[in-house]
Design a protein around this motif. Sequence first.
Motif, PDB file in Angstrom:
ATOM      1  N   ALA A  71       0.834  -1.206   0.000  1.00 22.59           N
ATOM      2  CA  ALA A  71       0.000   0.000   0.000  1.00 22.59           C
ATOM      3  C   ALA A  71       0.867   1.253   0.000  1.00 22.59           C
ATOM      4  O   ALA A  71       0.568   2.220  -0.718  1.00 22.59           O
ATOM      5  CB  ALA A  71      -0.928  -0.005   1.220  1.00 22.59           C
ATOM      6  N   ILE A  72       1.930   1.252   0.781  1.00 19.60           N
ATOM      7  CA  ILE A  72       2.823   2.412   0.835  1.00 19.60           C
ATOM      8  C   ILE A  72       3.479   2.646  -0.523  1.00 19.60           C
ATOM      9  O   ILE A  72       3.554   3.779  -1.008  1.00 19.60           O
ATOM     10  CB  ILE A  72       3.873   2.232   1.945  1.00 19.60           C
ATOM     11  N   TYR A  73       3.921   1.573  -1.160  1.00 20.94           N
ATOM     12  CA  TYR A  73       4.567   1.740  -2.465  1.00 20.94           C
ATOM     13  C   TYR A  73       3.558   2.052  -3.565  1.00 20.94           C
ATOM     14  O   TYR A  73       3.911   2.660  -4.577  1.00 20.94           O
ATOM     15  CB  TYR A  73       5.442   0.530  -2.789  1.00 20.94           C
ATOM     16  N   THR A  74       2.296   1.676  -3.370  1.00 20.81           N
ATOM     17  CA  THR A  74       1.251   2.097  -4.298  1.00 20.81           C
ATOM     18  C   THR A  74       1.060   3.610  -4.210  1.00 20.81           C
ATOM     19  O   THR A  74       0.873   4.284  -5.227  1.00 20.81           O
ATOM     20  CB  THR A  74      -0.069   1.376  -3.996  1.00 20.81           C
ATOM     21  N   LEU A  75       1.138   4.137  -2.993  1.00 21.87           N
ATOM     22  CA  LEU A  75       1.070   5.590  -2.828  1.00 21.87           C
ATOM     23  C   LEU A  75       2.244   6.276  -3.528  1.00 21.87           C
ATOM     24  O   LEU A  75       2.095   7.376  -4.072  1.00 21.87           O
ATOM     25  CB  LEU A  75       1.045   5.961  -1.346  1.00 21.87           C
ATOM     26  N   ASN A  76       3.399   5.626  -3.516  1.00 19.73           N
ATOM     27  CA  ASN A  76       4.555   6.175  -4.214  1.00 19.73           C
ATOM     28  C   ASN A  76       4.285   6.270  -5.717  1.00 19.73           C
ATOM     29  O   ASN A  76       4.591   7.283  -6.346  1.00 19.73           O
ATOM     30  CB  ASN A  76       5.795   5.317  -3.941  1.00 19.73           C
ATOM     31  N   PHE A  77       3.721   5.212  -6.290  1.00 17.77           N
ATOM     32  CA  PHE A  77       3.385   5.248  -7.717  1.00 17.77           C
ATOM     33  C   PHE A  77       2.355   6.347  -7.995  1.00 17.77           C
ATOM     34  O   PHE A  77       2.431   7.025  -9.017  1.00 17.77           O
ATOM     35  CB  PHE A  77       2.840   3.896  -8.192  1.00 17.77           C
ATOM     36  N   SER A  78       1.401   6.498  -7.101  1.00 16.65           N
ATOM     37  CA  SER A  78       0.393   7.554  -7.262  1.00 16.65           C
ATOM     38  C   SER A  78       1.034   8.930  -7.216  1.00 16.65           C
ATOM     39  O   SER A  78       0.650   9.826  -7.968  1.00 16.65           O
ATOM     40  CB  SER A  78      -0.668   7.445  -6.160  1.00 16.65           C
ATOM     41  N   THR A  79       2.007   9.101  -6.341  1.00 20.86           N
ATOM     42  CA  THR A  79       2.705  10.382  -6.233  1.00 20.86           C
ATOM     43  C   THR A  79       3.465  10.703  -7.515  1.00 20.86           C
ATOM     44  O   THR A  79       3.431  11.847  -7.991  1.00 20.86           O
ATOM     45  CB  THR A  79       3.677  10.357  -5.035  1.00 20.86           C
ATOM     46  N   VAL A  80       4.140   9.708  -8.074  1.00 18.00           N
ATOM     47  CA  VAL A  80       4.866   9.918  -9.337  1.00 18.00           C
ATOM     48  C   VAL A  80       3.879  10.317 -10.428  1.00 18.00           C
ATOM     49  O   VAL A  80       4.134  11.243 -11.208  1.00 18.00           O
ATOM     50  CB  VAL A  80       5.652   8.648  -9.736  1.00 18.00           C
ATOM     51  N   PHE A  81       2.754   9.652 -10.472  1.00 19.36           N
ATOM     52  CA  PHE A  81       1.706   9.951 -11.445  1.00 19.36           C
ATOM     53  C   PHE A  81       1.261  11.405 -11.317  1.00 19.36           C
ATOM     54  O   PHE A  81       1.193  12.142 -12.306  1.00 19.36           O
ATOM     55  CB  PHE A  81       0.528   8.991 -11.206  1.00 19.36           C
ATOM     56  N   ILE A  82       1.012  11.862 -10.093  1.00 16.81           N
ATOM     57  CA  ILE A  82       0.553  13.230  -9.853  1.00 16.81           C
ATOM     58  C   ILE A  82       1.644  14.244 -10.191  1.00 16.81           C
ATOM     59  O   ILE A  82       1.373  15.282 -10.808  1.00 16.81           O
ATOM     60  CB  ILE A  82       0.077  13.384  -8.393  1.00 16.81           C
TER      61      ILE A  82
END
Length: 133
Positions: A71-82
């Motif tokens: 979940a934490i690394y999914t947030l990382n991918f979301s941050t890169v996307f944003i």
Amino acid sequence: MNKNKITLISGISLLMFIIVDILMSSKFVGIENNNGVLRTIILAIAVYLIPIALGYANWKFAYHLLGIVVAIYTLNFSTVFIVMFQNSHFNLLIKILMIIISILGIIVNLMWYRIAWGQIRSDYVRIVKRNIK
């Protein structure tokens, strides 16, 4: 069998994080922040491998812990996307590449939850059966 699939998907997720981390801190993207890349990669490997090893050792909460990590690394991918959408100074090709990698990372992590749910459910059943006796 399910543990092997979880480990495979976890490895793919980790590899995608490492790729994103290296790309985001390189001159290729333009951010160029190489200060903690190696430490971040080593930490990510440890954070993934410890719950996987505990899962193979039949520790009952290993995949729950790994679920938090994913979940934490999914947030990382979301941050890169944003970040790629909000910043206009990146090259269009770089933006598209990073957005595609981020989306693939999120999809892989969602697949991890789909596959891991069976193992987590069986762990619950095992715990409940042991405690009912």
